[in-house]
Design a protein around this motif. Sequence first.
Motif, PDB file in Angstrom:
ATOM      1  N   LYS A  98      37.467  34.830  46.715  1.00 14.55           N
ATOM      2  CA  LYS A  98      36.678  35.796  45.969  1.00 14.55           C
ATOM      3  C   LYS A  98      35.225  35.737  46.423  1.00 14.55           C
ATOM      4  N   LYS A 112      38.981  26.269  41.148  1.00 14.43           N
ATOM      5  CA  LYS A 112      40.179  27.009  41.538  1.00 14.43           C
ATOM      6  C   LYS A 112      40.162  27.352  43.021  1.00 14.43           C
ATOM      7  N   GLU A 162      44.727  33.015  45.475  1.00 15.95           N
ATOM      8  CA  GLU A 162      44.639  32.746  44.035  1.00 15.95           C
ATOM      9  C   GLU A 162      45.695  31.737  43.582  1.00 15.95           C
ATOM     10  N   ASP A 166      44.936  28.327  41.902  1.00 16.00           N
ATOM     11  CA  ASP A 166      45.407  28.035  40.558  1.00 16.00           C
ATOM     12  C   ASP A 166      46.142  26.699  40.521  1.00 16.00           C
TER      13      ASP A 166
END
Length: 363
Positions: A98, A112, A162, A166
């Motif tokens: 991100k 994360k 992701e 996670d």
Amino acid sequence: FPPCIKAVTVVDALAAEEPFRARGKVLVDAGWQALYAKDKAGQSGDAKQGKDDSVQELPDFQQGESNPHEPSLPQFKTSAPKRFNEATLLQLMETAGKTVTDEALKEALKEKGVGTPATRASIIEVLIQRQYVERKKKNLISTESGRGLISLIQDERLKSPELTGDWEFRLKQMERGEYDPVQFMTEVGDYTREILQCTSAKTVNPANLGACPICNAAVIRGKSAYGCSAWKQGCKFVLSVEQWGLSIQPELAREIFAHKRTLTPHPIEIDGRKLFATLSLDKKGQLGYAEAEVAKKEADQEALGVCPTCGGDIVAGGKAYGCSNWRNGCKFVIWKTMAQREISLEVAQQLLSAGTTETLSGF
Ligand SMILES: [Zn+2]
Ligand SMILES: [Zn+2]
């Protein structure tokens, strides 16, 4: 010398009802800049520092004046996004891909991220070693096999940063005792099953698994058997899903109907004896098996135990304890190093006999 005086001008103009704004400076009194008179006209003073509009020299404007203008439409090309280099990729790994500008959010996302500060650089190295990515000058560029791998994976989450981020986050929670490892493994198990089902559901058509060996009509999937779709016309072909302890999944069924046999041997059990066999389908729709030739183990190789997949002998190789049936396609293997820990012969034997070990320290 007197100071140089410039008027900072902002021109708000309207052309065909579209608002335009031009900023610039008008030289009122050259002052000391008179000394540099020869590099005048847009190149003097601060105009030298850049070509941007804020320092362009403007002529005198009068409030409300209006003039015809010849518009100039310079053309530029957009450029492709910059290639990643080590630094920019490492940065993105911190936040699992991100692009975050907000510092507080960045801090929260760091938990994360992909990898840890200690492992991120080596993750990139592994990608290069496996030739998924190559280094060209300073850039990191994906290779054909790298892009091929990504395109093969159908599950979007599986290849998303992701998901990795996670999982890293939850590993950290476990480290702090805030998350139950058993819960984690249950979730991973559920997710794995979900992926496998989705993948097979996407590629195998249960309404047509291949041609019936008797009448050539499409074979369809029933609850506990595969059967001929022409049963109303009297074709009696049926093949049970369960065969000699082997559950024939739709992918394997498709393989059998296409080739009238399995392409590789599979583990089956006949009268309590585990063996490795290729299955074949005759023209009457009868399934048969042929025991695959088991590689004779080397004289000096001692069997450590029985392969849990096919019942073959497990022997020690250079890097792993593996199934002697590997030539027939058995992929069972225990690597000698797992999670950076040595697996000793004793531990391997323990694994094979009990299917589990006492909890090893250091994992
Ligand atoms: Zn049929
Ligand atoms: Zn095996």
